[in-house]
Each structure stands twice: as C-alpha cells, then as structure tokens.
Design a protein around this motif. Structure first.
Motif, PDB file in Angstrom:
ATOM      1  N   ARG A  85       0.847  -1.196   0.000  1.00  0.00           N
ATOM      2  CA  ARG A  85       0.000   0.000   0.000  1.00  0.00           C
ATOM      3  C   ARG A  85       0.883   1.247   0.000  1.00  0.00           C
ATOM      4  O   ARG A  85       1.807   1.361   0.817  1.00  0.00           O
ATOM      5  N   GLU A  88       1.033   7.213   1.065  1.00  0.00           N
ATOM      6  CA  GLU A  88       0.109   8.352   1.058  1.00  0.00           C
ATOM      7  C   GLU A  88      -1.360   7.908   1.174  1.00  0.00           C
ATOM      8  O   GLU A  88      -2.237   8.731   1.395  1.00  0.00           O
ATOM      9  N   GLN A  89      -1.629   6.630   1.031  1.00  0.00           N
ATOM     10  CA  GLN A  89      -2.997   6.125   1.181  1.00  0.00           C
ATOM     11  C   GLN A  89      -3.279   5.796   2.639  1.00  0.00           C
ATOM     12  O   GLN A  89      -2.475   5.144   3.301  1.00  0.00           O
ATOM     13  N   LYS A  90      -4.426   6.258   3.120  1.00  0.00           N
ATOM     14  CA  LYS A  90      -4.838   5.937   4.480  1.00  0.00           C
ATOM     15  C   LYS A  90      -6.085   5.062   4.409  1.00  0.00           C
ATOM     16  O   LYS A  90      -7.118   5.491   3.907  1.00  0.00           O
ATOM     17  N   TRP A  91      -5.945   3.837   4.899  1.00  0.00           N
ATOM     18  CA  TRP A  91      -7.071   2.911   4.982  1.00  0.00           C
ATOM     19  C   TRP A  91      -7.496   2.854   6.438  1.00  0.00           C
ATOM     20  O   TRP A  91      -6.713   2.481   7.310  1.00  0.00           O
ATOM     21  N   PHE A 117     -11.431   5.747   3.156  1.00  0.00           N
ATOM     22  CA  PHE A 117     -10.241   5.806   2.313  1.00  0.00           C
ATOM     23  C   PHE A 117      -9.798   7.261   2.212  1.00  0.00           C
ATOM     24  O   PHE A 117     -10.555   8.110   1.731  1.00  0.00           O
ATOM     25  N   ASN A 118      -8.594   7.544   2.698  1.00  0.00           N
ATOM     26  CA  ASN A 118      -8.054   8.909   2.705  1.00  0.00           C
ATOM     27  C   ASN A 118      -9.045   9.915   3.300  1.00  0.00           C
ATOM     28  O   ASN A 118      -9.224  11.021   2.782  1.00  0.00           O
ATOM     29  N   SER A 122     -15.993   5.107   2.226  1.00  0.00           N
ATOM     30  CA  SER A 122     -15.957   4.250   1.044  1.00  0.00           C
ATOM     31  C   SER A 122     -17.115   3.257   1.051  1.00  0.00           C
ATOM     32  O   SER A 122     -17.896   3.199   0.103  1.00  0.00           O
TER      33      SER A 122
END
Length: 154
Positions: A85, A88-91, A117-118, A122
C-alpha cells in the motif's frame, strides 16, 4: 446444610466458568484489534502475529447489476496488498461493535465496520472472523466480509 453447600458450590463454579468465558472473549477481541493495528499501520508482521500462516478470505457483495458475488482469495493476497500500500494512502476500517462467541478452542467474532479511504467514506459491512486457540494463543484462521455503500449506519 448440605443443600446450602451444594448451591454455593454451583454458584462458584458458574461464576468461574462465566469469568473464563469473558476472559476468552477479551482475548479474541484483542487478537482482532492487533490485526487491525497492523492493518492501519501497514505492519504485516504485526498482522501475521495473530494469523495462521495462510487461510481463506472471502468477500460477499452485490455488483452493479445487483447480482450476488462471492470472491475467494487467501490471506497472502491481503498481506501483500497491505505491504504494498502506498504510504500516502490511508485505509481506516472502523469497527463499530464486537459480537464474540467462544466454545473451547474455537471462536467467532462478528464486527460491523465502516471503511474510510483517505478520510472519505468508502463502504460499510461486517467482518466474520473464525479463530482457533493454538497452544494458548488465539489465531485468525478464516475471514469473510460484506461490502455495501447503502444501508450503512449514520
């Protein structure tokens, strides 16, 4: 007098059994929380610490045409996705509740969730974890989840 002693013994045994069950439920919850701590941090080593080596994962959802779909994979694919992952992606999978059942060395945990998501909502659904107590340690042995965008809690 014998009746009173018998009743007291039964009450003590029941209390001890109930406390043991509560302790096991707490241990199962802690296992799942550790799994998600690793999930959120991208720490696959932490995730693997509460999993058996490889297990089946499934996702149930309705596609755009409204058809029921069941996707079957394995935990290796999940671990690889977490490990790769982008930083910069936040799950953020927010567990809303825990319903835990334990019988001996087997447990089930039902955890409704919201997935962000970010910082944007979602989808939502529920996870169903199956766990096995391996030499005193709870391990995740199976995971199925549902996913939907409608009908989520407010």
């Amino acid at each position: 007098m014998v009746r009173i002693i018998t009743v007291l013994v039964l009450l003590i045994v029941n209390t001890l059994h109930a406390q043991t069950l509560v302790d096991e439920q707490r241990a199962v919850k802690q296992t799942i929380e550790t799994f998600f701590e690793g999930f959120h941090k991208g720490d696959t080593t932490l995730m693997k610490s509460v999993m058996v080596d490889k297990f089946t994962t499934q996702t149930a959802y309705k596609n755009k045409e409204g058809k029921d779909v069941l996707v079957t994979d394995n935990s290796t694919k999940l671990i690889n996705a977490i490990g790769k992952r982008p930083t910069e992606q936040k799950w953020d999978e927010r567990l809303l509740d825990f319903k835990i059942q334990v019988d001996g060395n087997m447990a089930n945990a039902w955890t409704p969730y919201e997935f962000w998501f970010n910082g944007n909502f979602s989808h939502c659904g529920v996870n169903s974890f199956q766990l096995f107590k391996d030499n005193g340690t709870w391990k995740i042995i199976y995971l199925i989840d549902t996913r939907r965008k409608k009908g989520c809690q407010d």
